[in-house]
Enzyme design. Structure first.
Site, PDB file in Angstrom:
ATOM      1  CB  CYS A   1       0.600   1.936  -5.708  1.00  0.00           C
ATOM      2  SG  CYS A   1       1.873   1.821  -6.970  1.00  0.00           S
TER       3      CYS A   1
ATOM      4  CG  HIS B   1       3.917   2.010  -1.739  1.00  0.00           C
ATOM      5  ND1 HIS B   1       2.879   1.113  -1.758  1.00  0.00           N
ATOM      6  CD2 HIS B   1       4.360   2.085  -3.017  1.00  0.00           C
ATOM      7  CE1 HIS B   1       2.703   0.666  -2.996  1.00  0.00           C
ATOM      8  NE2 HIS B   1       3.595   1.243  -3.788  1.00  0.00           N
TER       9      HIS B   1
END
Ligand code: GLN
Length: 245
Positions: A104, A204
């Site tokens: 991310c 994630h």
């Protein structure tokens, strides 16, 4: 933050060293777990492995066998960018083929530049040929897709929460074709980035807990050897449950 203390006391020459980069500022949604998954999957094959947490108080060593970086909010992301620019050990290791996993915000930091939600442009460390700008809306929720990386065959699954969208340049390839969720941005239907030994994803999860094949891909690159499969029914169950969603 996960407590990794005591994990680096027995590092010897033969130990696989997993660099957990800046867990004090990057590591939303338990992304530090990626380092633990690598350590455990190595140990289950009889490979000595330790996690080396590298914080803002430490220079980044070029000596790790594999590096992982987690997500972060904008301000923390900026501190990480500055630190990695000042201490380019990970960049040196990657140039020699060490695998790196960037989650991310770390994709954005490893790109040429990223624009924050306030519209400010911050220079990245250019390990990835990409740039990041804010999307109209934040992407939040489950993400899943099919791998585009040679060596991966299993569907990929994760959780995403980001405003930034990343546009890949010619030297960077996507990690997966998105079937559910957003990934690199609205309309592009791909997630992540692969450039040499450096991989990035908006997933994630932690991503490696949900995607053991991706963990073993990194471990095989880090150890330079083929690894026998592991039979872990709980991991299979977790994957089935997540992919059904
Ligand atoms: N701050 C970045 C964004 O919103 C990354 C967020 C994250 O790492 N979860 O795009």
């Amino acid at each position: 933050m996960i407590d990794f203390s005591g994990s680096t006391t027995r590092i010897s020459e033969s130990t696989l060293v997993i660099g957990l980069v800046l867990p004090d500022v990057m590591g939303t949604y338990g992304d530090g777990g990626n380092a633990l998954v690598l350590r455990q999957r190595a140990r289950l094959r009889g490979i000595e492995a330790e996690v080396l947490p590298i914080t803002l108080a430490d220079p980044v060593p070029a000596s790790c066998d594999v590096y992982t970086l987690g997500g972060a909010e904008d301000y923390a992301q900026r501190l990480a960018t500055r630190h990695l620019t000042k201490h380019p050990g990970m960049q040196e290791a990657a140039a020699k083929g060490a695998p790196v996993l960037a989650i991310c915000a770390a994709i954005q930091v490893l790109g040429h530049w990223y624009e924050t939600s306030e519209g400010e442009r911050v220079d990245g460390i250019s390990m990835f040929d990409l740039t990041t700008t804010p999307q109209q809306t934040r992407s939040i929720g489950e993400i899943a897709g099919e791998p585009l990386l040679d060596g991966l065959t299993q569907p990929l699954t994760g959780f995403e929460n980001h405003r930034g969208g990343s546009a890949l340049g010619a030297a960077a390839a996507p990690l997966m074709r998105v079937v559910r969720g957003t990934g690199n941005g609205a309309g592009v239907a791909v997630d992540g980035v692969v450039q040499g030994s450096v991989l990035g994803t908006y997933m994630h999860g932690p991503a490696l807990a949900r995607n053991p094949e991706l963990a073993d891909y990194l471990l095989e690159k880090a150890t330079g050897r083929a690894l026998e499969p592991l039979d872990l029914p709980d991991v299979d169950l977790l994957r089935r449950e997540r992919l059904r969603r």
